[in-house]
Design a protein around this motif. Sequence first.
Motif: not given
Length: 351
Positions: A192-195, A200-201, A282-293
């Motif tokens: 889901r990183k394209s989201f 950003l756009s 939607k994105l937070k559950p799928y990313v690592e801890l650093s990204s969640r921050r």
Amino acid sequence: MMKKKYKYSKIIRNWLLLGLIMLVGQVVIGGITRLTGSGLSITRWDIITGVIPPLNAEQWVEAFELYKETPQFQKINSMFTINEFKFIYFWEYFHRLWVRSLGFIFLIPFIIFVVKKQIDSYLIKRLGLVVFLTVLTASAGWIMVQSGLINRPWVNAYKLTIHFILALLVFAAMVKTVADVYGFGSARKINRKSFVTVVLSVTFVQLIFAGLLAGMRGGLYYPTWPDMNGEFVPNVLLNSTHWNWGNMINYDTYLFAPAFVQFTHRMLAYVLAALTFYMFFKLKPYVELSSRRWINYLSVLVVLQIVLGVLTVINVNGKIPLFYGVSHQLVGLLYFMSLLFLLFSVRNYKT
């Protein structure tokens, strides 16, 4: 847990981080300069001799006489005393001095690191891009200032926006460099990183409208919320005959452009809030801890940004309130920075 290894030394990482912090400071000082009407107080751009401000009464009188020739003095500040002039001169001088200091802090260590071969060709190219964009931004800044020294008492809103966009590109290039040096990335593949790129756009478009709104002083025309002087959509936008480029250019004399820009800026703020919270769930559950921050930071910042935007609008009293206006600009920049760091933190790297 194994300690993370960095390709670049701690001194280089701290040096680049300091540069990023100083860039944030530059934007804040630029906001203060704009809101205090200080940007046109210095009518010359002397790269070397401009480091030295007026040092005696005679030099202050000379600088004040040059300012008296500008449309801003003649049309707006004709009752200014020399002490009032010194106040606005200080902020523009500080603004320019900060830019020079930023260049000095970058240039000297950069030469030393290159001579000692402590940075590789990749980092040299990245920093070269930052320097190139910085030079473009400074050049656009002087062109912007010149637009307010002839006929009109304010800088041109479109030239101000170009200057601001270039500053954002400098900021983005620096964030990318810091993220690379600190090894931002994810061992996990994020579908889901394209989201994040979509958000950003939208954010970048919103920042463009923020620059236009600042340049047109659009906040002065509709100092109410959640309506715009009693209307959700200003009537001037509902008449199709008003939708022409002439009305966008003549924003100083006709209401259409300020109304259009402020209405769009408000709507994009709501869209960004919705996108940010969608990303949170939607994105937070799928990313690592650093990204969640970073996602957590974004969720807080988007709420704070909207609150500051509302407080800025409703506290307009003939001029934009300095504290709220600068805070709104700073938080918007921090949101943009956090979004960039999130984007770089979810990219894949090889372990």
